[in-house]
Design an enzyme around this catalytic site. Sequence first.
Site: not given
Length: 461
Positions: A132, A228, A262, A438
């Site tokens: 994505n 993640e 997400c 991150e």
Amino acid sequence: MDANRNPARPSEVIGHYAWASVAQAEEALGAARAALPGWAASNPQTRSDVLRRVGDELNARAEELGALLTREEGKTLREGVGEVRRSAQIFHYAAGEPLRQGGEALPGLRDGTTAMVSREPVGVVVLITPWNFPMAVPAWKTAYALAFGNTVVLKPSEVTPACAWELADILHRAGLPAGAFNLVVGDGRTLGPALVDGADAVSFTGSPGVGRAILERSVARMTRVQLELGGKNPLVVHDDADLELAVDIALQGAFHSTGQRCTATSRIIVDRRVHDAFVERLVTRIAALRVGDPMDAATDMGPVVSEAQLAKDLHCIADARSEGAELAFGGGRMDGDGYFLEPTLFVGTDNAMRINRDEVFGPVACVIPADGLDHAIAIANDSDHALSSGIVTRGLASAETFRRRSRAGLVMVNAPTAGIDYHVPFGGRGPSGYGGREQGSAAVEFFTEGKTAYINHGIAG
Ligand SMILES: NC(=O)C1=CN([C@@H]2O[C@H](COP(=O)(O)OP(=O)(O)OC[C@H]3O[C@@H](n4cnc5c(N)ncnc54)[C@H](OP(=O)(O)O)[C@@H]3O)[C@@H](O)[C@H]2O)C=CC1
Ligand SMILES: O=C(O)CCC(=O)C(=O)O
């Protein structure tokens, strides 16, 4: 060898990308291992220069690479070019890390000693990335991994190999020594176990199921791992909200990038006092969205990434209808060969429905009515996911109450749940994220190991 196809026009083949065997993946790990001592010991200025050159080239080629990204993933050209520019910014920001890296020196507690705290690379880092954000996610994992002296094996999604290939080519030409960065294209289920087993650390973005499998395998080997994962991100529309702003924020969060983020807004929790007015305005704006060729500058929303993802989205929509959710807009596949889905809004839903529990990963959002702020926050927090959340309100007190009480790793006040900055930590809580954040100031924690040294220099005082 597999054909990479344009989701807006599946008969158009973008390229054929060779798929690696397990033996080739192991060879890549071997190359990364061999390159590690040299890259780990390299001059910080050398690492900084390489990363800066990568950012420069991404910037210079943003239009061309953005078009490639759009052709392979389907987000609009504006979004594709924007993602390449963001990747350039990430490399430029990370280029400062080798120069900024410091440590601590403290007087030891025994006379004549000093305690020194420093950081070293973790080693060979395997990065497993989704489709994505085919440039930005590889960019933000790779840039920091290399900045801190690690060597890398990147396994991008089989759906979007072209952007990863371009990134590998740019890294190679930017002066990275052979073996410091390795690209392995292919099937995740086949290559995953060997890659995880050969890594000193694994950073993964993708689905919860695959994330859990990687976690279990990594933990069994005591390998450092960062995941993640998904979201079911709530946006609260408080009764004092500016409704135009709320509609704008909901629209961006739910439907930009075809909802394939997400961080996308999927549960819009609206105070009953403004519910009907908000829904009416939102439906009007959704109806005005132009869905079509993502290369066309007038398009607001491109196709879903693949036939499999389209089938999943349609299945979720059918399931929601069978649960009693009312369709306020969309719900169907659009005419033509491309994987186009109507932007879809459900109303009359409650938070217990499967459509409000499980991630869809497409342009589908649900409205859930709420009775006041406490109720809205309780609904927002009642989820198996805790990645991003947002509130639209004019009140400082309600904004601050929401910021404090939200369980999510990211909290947005009068801003969409999706769309993050590259210089601050990013990640979710609970099942949405594992193993540390991150980017920004957090990246150093994952990509380095600490060392505390005690030096007896025999000089007291
Ligand atoms: N949180 C997020 O940002 C994302 C979430 N998703 C969610 O995941 C769903 C499925 O999308 P999908 O792309 O298949 O996501 P996956 O989680 O299956 O894939 C993500 C990455 O993991 C790889 N992979 C797959 N199986 C394994 C394995 N056993 N071991 C190691 N790596 C593996 C994939 O390779 P390969 O491509 O070869 O399968 C890909 O590179 C979506 O519908 C969405 O709900 C998807 C993308 C991003
Ligand atoms: O919202 C964003 O900018 C980032 C989203 C993201 O990281 C993802 O969908 O994987």
